[in-house]
Design a protein around this motif. Structure first.
Motif, PDB file in Angstrom:
ATOM      1  N   SER A 129       3.727  -1.648   3.653  1.00 30.50           N
ATOM      2  CA  SER A 129       4.362  -0.350   2.865  1.00 30.50           C
ATOM      3  C   SER A 129       5.663  -0.643   2.701  1.00 30.50           C
ATOM      4  CB  SER A 129       3.675   0.970   3.539  1.00 30.50           C
ATOM      5  OG  SER A 129       3.976   1.907   3.089  1.00 30.50           O
ATOM      6  N   VAL A 130       6.156  -0.661   1.681  1.00 32.04           N
ATOM      7  CA  VAL A 130       7.710  -0.675   1.607  1.00 32.04           C
ATOM      8  C   VAL A 130       8.369   0.237   2.071  1.00 32.04           C
ATOM      9  CG1 VAL A 130       8.093   0.371  -0.698  1.00 32.04           C
ATOM     10  CG2 VAL A 130       9.454  -1.360   0.046  1.00 32.04           C
ATOM     11  N   SER A 131       9.445   0.038   2.869  1.00 30.14           N
ATOM     12  CA  SER A 131      10.282   1.074   3.569  1.00 30.14           C
ATOM     13  C   SER A 131       9.169   1.732   4.756  1.00 30.14           C
ATOM     14  CB  SER A 131      10.734   2.165   2.742  1.00 30.14           C
ATOM     15  OG  SER A 131      11.729   3.000   3.563  1.00 30.14           O
ATOM     16  N   GLY A 132       8.134   1.247   5.180  1.00 33.23           N
ATOM     17  CA  GLY A 132       7.533   1.871   6.265  1.00 33.23           C
ATOM     18  C   GLY A 132       6.624   3.080   5.994  1.00 33.23           C
ATOM     19  N   GLU A 170      15.333  -3.211  -3.182  1.00 31.41           N
ATOM     20  CA  GLU A 170      15.803  -1.898  -4.278  1.00 31.41           C
ATOM     21  C   GLU A 170      14.651  -0.917  -4.221  1.00 31.41           C
ATOM     22  OE1 GLU A 170      16.978  -4.058  -7.704  1.00 31.41           O
ATOM     23  OE2 GLU A 170      18.599  -4.998  -6.343  1.00 31.41           O
ATOM     24  N   ALA A 171      13.460  -1.383  -4.434  1.00 34.68           N
ATOM     25  CA  ALA A 171      12.330  -0.413  -4.396  1.00 34.68           C
ATOM     26  C   ALA A 171      12.127   0.425  -3.002  1.00 34.68           C
ATOM     27  CB  ALA A 171      10.868  -1.329  -4.781  1.00 34.68           C
ATOM     28  N   GLY A 172      12.291  -0.133  -1.971  1.00 30.64           N
ATOM     29  CA  GLY A 172      12.357   0.780  -0.660  1.00 30.64           C
ATOM     30  C   GLY A 172      13.579   1.564  -0.845  1.00 30.64           C
ATOM     31  N   ARG A 173      14.689   1.253  -1.438  1.00 35.77           N
ATOM     32  CA  ARG A 173      15.944   2.201  -1.084  1.00 35.77           C
ATOM     33  C   ARG A 173      15.586   3.459  -2.264  1.00 35.77           C
ATOM     34  NH1 ARG A 173      19.608   4.043   1.598  1.00 35.77           N
ATOM     35  NH2 ARG A 173      20.122   2.024   2.347  1.00 35.77           N
ATOM     36  N   PHE A 174      14.995   2.898  -3.525  1.00 36.11           N
ATOM     37  CA  PHE A 174      14.692   4.093  -4.529  1.00 36.11           C
ATOM     38  C   PHE A 174      13.635   5.179  -3.932  1.00 36.11           C
ATOM     39  CE2 PHE A 174      11.119   5.321  -7.612  1.00 36.11           C
ATOM     40  CZ  PHE A 174      11.928   6.119  -8.471  1.00 36.11           C
ATOM     41  N   ILE A 175      12.605   4.658  -3.247  1.00 36.84           N
ATOM     42  CA  ILE A 175      11.646   5.951  -2.787  1.00 36.84           C
ATOM     43  C   ILE A 175      12.170   6.401  -1.901  1.00 36.84           C
ATOM     44  CG2 ILE A 175      10.219   4.315  -1.451  1.00 36.84           C
ATOM     45  CD1 ILE A 175       8.828   7.110  -3.878  1.00 36.84           C
ATOM     46  N   SER A 176      13.102   5.812  -0.984  1.00 35.70           N
ATOM     47  CA  SER A 176      13.475   6.584   0.344  1.00 35.70           C
ATOM     48  C   SER A 176      14.525   7.640  -0.149  1.00 35.70           C
ATOM     49  CB  SER A 176      14.372   5.429   1.099  1.00 35.70           C
ATOM     50  OG  SER A 176      13.413   4.473   1.713  1.00 35.70           O
ATOM     51  N   ASP A 177      15.413   7.266  -1.162  1.00 36.20           N
ATOM     52  CA  ASP A 177      16.351   8.205  -1.692  1.00 36.20           C
ATOM     53  C   ASP A 177      15.461   9.321  -2.152  1.00 36.20           C
ATOM     54  OD1 ASP A 177      18.503   6.452  -1.199  1.00 36.20           O
ATOM     55  OD2 ASP A 177      18.838   5.902  -3.142  1.00 36.20           O
ATOM     56  N   VAL A 219       0.678  -1.135   0.071  1.00 36.71           N
ATOM     57  CA  VAL A 219       0.058   0.153  -0.135  1.00 36.71           C
ATOM     58  C   VAL A 219       0.813   1.182  -0.058  1.00 36.71           C
ATOM     59  CG1 VAL A 219      -1.952  -1.044   1.139  1.00 36.71           C
ATOM     60  CG2 VAL A 219      -0.213  -0.161   2.409  1.00 36.71           C
ATOM     61  N   GLY A 220       2.303   1.141  -0.239  1.00 35.85           N
ATOM     62  CA  GLY A 220       2.804   2.448  -0.249  1.00 35.85           C
ATOM     63  C   GLY A 220       2.706   3.259  -1.187  1.00 35.85           C
ATOM     64  N   PRO A 221       2.515   3.277  -2.257  1.00 38.42           N
ATOM     65  CA  PRO A 221       2.424   4.079  -3.230  1.00 38.42           C
ATOM     66  C   PRO A 221       0.999   5.081  -2.903  1.00 38.42           C
ATOM     67  CG  PRO A 221       2.757   2.417  -4.480  1.00 38.42           C
ATOM     68  CD  PRO A 221       2.807   1.760  -3.088  1.00 38.42           C
ATOM     69  N   THR A 262       1.749   6.914  12.095  1.00 33.86           N
ATOM     70  CA  THR A 262       2.889   6.592  11.672  1.00 33.86           C
ATOM     71  C   THR A 262       2.768   5.742  10.157  1.00 33.86           C
ATOM     72  OG1 THR A 262       3.801   4.865  12.859  1.00 33.86           O
ATOM     73  CG2 THR A 262       4.231   6.981  13.737  1.00 33.86           C
ATOM     74  N   GLY A 263       3.859   5.423   9.864  1.00 37.76           N
ATOM     75  CA  GLY A 263       3.763   4.564   8.529  1.00 37.76           C
ATOM     76  C   GLY A 263       3.217   3.095   8.880  1.00 37.76           C
ATOM     77  N   ASN A 264       2.979   2.660   7.805  1.00 33.79           N
ATOM     78  CA  ASN A 264       2.517   1.088   7.929  1.00 33.79           C
ATOM     79  C   ASN A 264       3.908   0.381   8.284  1.00 33.79           C
ATOM     80  OD1 ASN A 264       0.989   2.408   5.480  1.00 33.79           O
ATOM     81  ND2 ASN A 264      -0.399   0.636   6.155  1.00 33.79           N
ATOM     82  N   VAL A 265       3.282  -0.991   8.931  1.00 35.29           N
ATOM     83  CA  VAL A 265       4.555  -2.038   9.041  1.00 35.29           C
ATOM     84  C   VAL A 265       5.241  -1.972   7.649  1.00 35.29           C
ATOM     85  CG1 VAL A 265       3.019  -3.901   8.233  1.00 35.29           C
ATOM     86  CG2 VAL A 265       5.183  -4.273   9.759  1.00 35.29           C
ATOM     87  N   ALA A 266       6.676  -2.134   7.653  1.00 36.55           N
ATOM     88  CA  ALA A 266       7.230  -2.054   6.508  1.00 36.55           C
ATOM     89  C   ALA A 266       7.248  -3.661   5.884  1.00 36.55           C
ATOM     90  CB  ALA A 266       8.922  -1.988   6.695  1.00 36.55           C
ATOM     91  N   THR A 267       7.226  -3.327   4.353  1.00 35.83           N
ATOM     92  CA  THR A 267       6.843  -4.456   3.659  1.00 35.83           C
ATOM     93  C   THR A 267       8.111  -5.632   3.856  1.00 35.83           C
ATOM     94  OG1 THR A 267       5.768  -3.351   2.133  1.00 35.83           O
ATOM     95  CG2 THR A 267       6.292  -5.576   1.331  1.00 35.83           C
ATOM     96  N   GLU A 268       9.413  -5.066   3.883  1.00 37.07           N
ATOM     97  CA  GLU A 268      10.488  -5.614   3.912  1.00 37.07           C
ATOM     98  C   GLU A 268      10.527  -6.469   5.412  1.00 37.07           C
ATOM     99  OE1 GLU A 268      10.200  -2.436   3.583  1.00 37.07           O
ATOM    100  OE2 GLU A 268      11.886  -1.686   2.485  1.00 37.07           O
TER     101      GLU A 268
END
Ligand code: HMG
Ligand code: MG
Length: 309
Positions: free
Chosen positions: A234-237, A276-283, A13-15, A248-254
């Motif tokens: 949600s990726v990266s929380g 990698e997807a989590g790193r992409f959006i966090s960056d 549900v991250g996006p 706060t954020g959802n539990v992280a998918t990772e």
């Protein structure tokens, strides 16, 4: 006999839940690339955006552009949130094949979030469901504040079960039970899920934990023990709800994937691609990924992508 399922579906549900809560507005191109990357991880459901009033959620005002821009992979579902008939019309126009309607177990939260009572929300969903049937669209239902409400405090499991019954009878194929402000603990999560599963089959339920007090994984584990087979994360929380102060954020998918893999549960999701997807959006958001798994060097024996149960 253990009721822990051997296969669990992760609903990313991250996006939507993540980016709706960002202070800044993430450009559509970045959202599209983010969703495309998530689509390549093996996730079977990636919630894309919301067709809500853009005055309420300006972060997702580009819903149609984002939906049109993503590469839809076969076998992946791309649901979008719709609060009412107008949202459904916009979603249909954009080409959505699955939508999610949303209400709450708390009257006060519902009013703040969608400006109506629970009963009124159910009435609003009737024309949405009629359009869904007409266009052969699958509908998921969300119930927020299933454990606690920022305005009313503790929510009784029976109140959640009552809303669940009403949403299920509208024709939702699945109900996602949202601990919107992350106040659940395993015992409360279990009580809530047991009450709902008494009126809607466990196989039609999902859990949606925000991680405000670090209890989400413990809550998910408790629900897995009861047989839950679908977990939102949600990726990266990323995440939160703008109408629930303190969420706060959802539990992280990772982290969910790490837990499930460690329990020997199949998900079909590739940890390296997810990281990698989590790193992409966090960056792009200028921050470190919430999940500590994103910080383990790739050559470490404990890099999450190389671990199995
Ligand atoms: P309202 O103001 O009561 O709506 O908002 P209205 O029907 O009176 O219409 C007012 C104006 O909004 C009109 O425009 C409508 O056309 C327009 P005007 O005549 O003023 O120019 N409008 C819309 N425009 C675009 N798309 C629409 C739409 N509907 C009306 N769909 C409404 C009611 C529900 C629309 C509003 O309250 C809203 O958009 N709320 C969304 C809030 C939201 O998105 N919250 C976050 C998602 S829920 C969540 O995060 C929880 C979850 O993750 C689970 C969990 O964690 O618990 C799912
Ligand atoms: Mg949420």
């Amino acid at each position: 006999m253990s009721r822990i399922p051997s296969v669990v579906k992760i609903v990313e549900v991250g996006p939507r839940d993540g980016l709706q809560n960002e202070k800044g507005i993430v450009p559509a191109g970045i959202k599209i690339e983010f969703i495309n990357r998530l689509s390549q991880t093996g996730l079977r459901t990636v919630e894309v955006t919301s067709f809500v009033n853009p005055k309420w959620i300006p972060q997702l005002a580009d819903a149609a552009e984002v939906f049109a821009g993503i590469d839809q992979r076969p076998g992946v579902a791309y649901p979008v949130l719709v609060p009412n008939e107008k949202g459904m019309q916009r979603a249909l126009q954009a080409g959505a094949r699955e939508v999610s309607i949303f209400t709450a177990a708390s009257e006060s939260f519902n009013r703040k979030n969608i400006n109506c009572s629970i009963a009124e929300s159910i009435e609003r969903f009737k024309p949405v469901m009629a359009l869904a049937r007409e266009h052969d669209i699958r509908v998921r239902g969300y119930i927020s504040t299933v454990i606690g409400c920022p305005y009313e405090g503790a929510i009784e499991p029976e109140a959640v079960a009552s809303v669940a019954e009403r949403l299920a009878s509208l024709g939702c194929y699945e109900l996602s039970l949202g601990d919107t402000i992350g106040v659940g603990t395993p015992r409360k999560a279990r009580r809530m899920l047991e009450a709902v599963a008494a009126v809607v089959p466990m196989g039609e339920l999902a859990v949606h934990f925000h991680d405000t007090y670090g209890q989400a994984l413990a809550n998910i584990h408790a629900c897995l023990e009861l047989g839950i087979g679908v977990v939102d994360s949600s990726v990266s929380g990323l995440g939160g709800c703008p109408y629930a102060r303190g969420a706060t954020g959802n539990v992280a998918t990772e982290d969910v994937l790490y837990l499930l893999t460690g329990m020997g549960i199949e998900t079909g999701v590739d940890m390296d691609k997810l990281l990698e997807a989590g790193r992409f959006i966090s960056d792009r958001l200028g921050r470190e990924p919430v999940s500590k798994l994103g910080h383990v060097p790739k050559d470490s024996r404990y890099h999450a992508g190389t671990l199995s149960h």
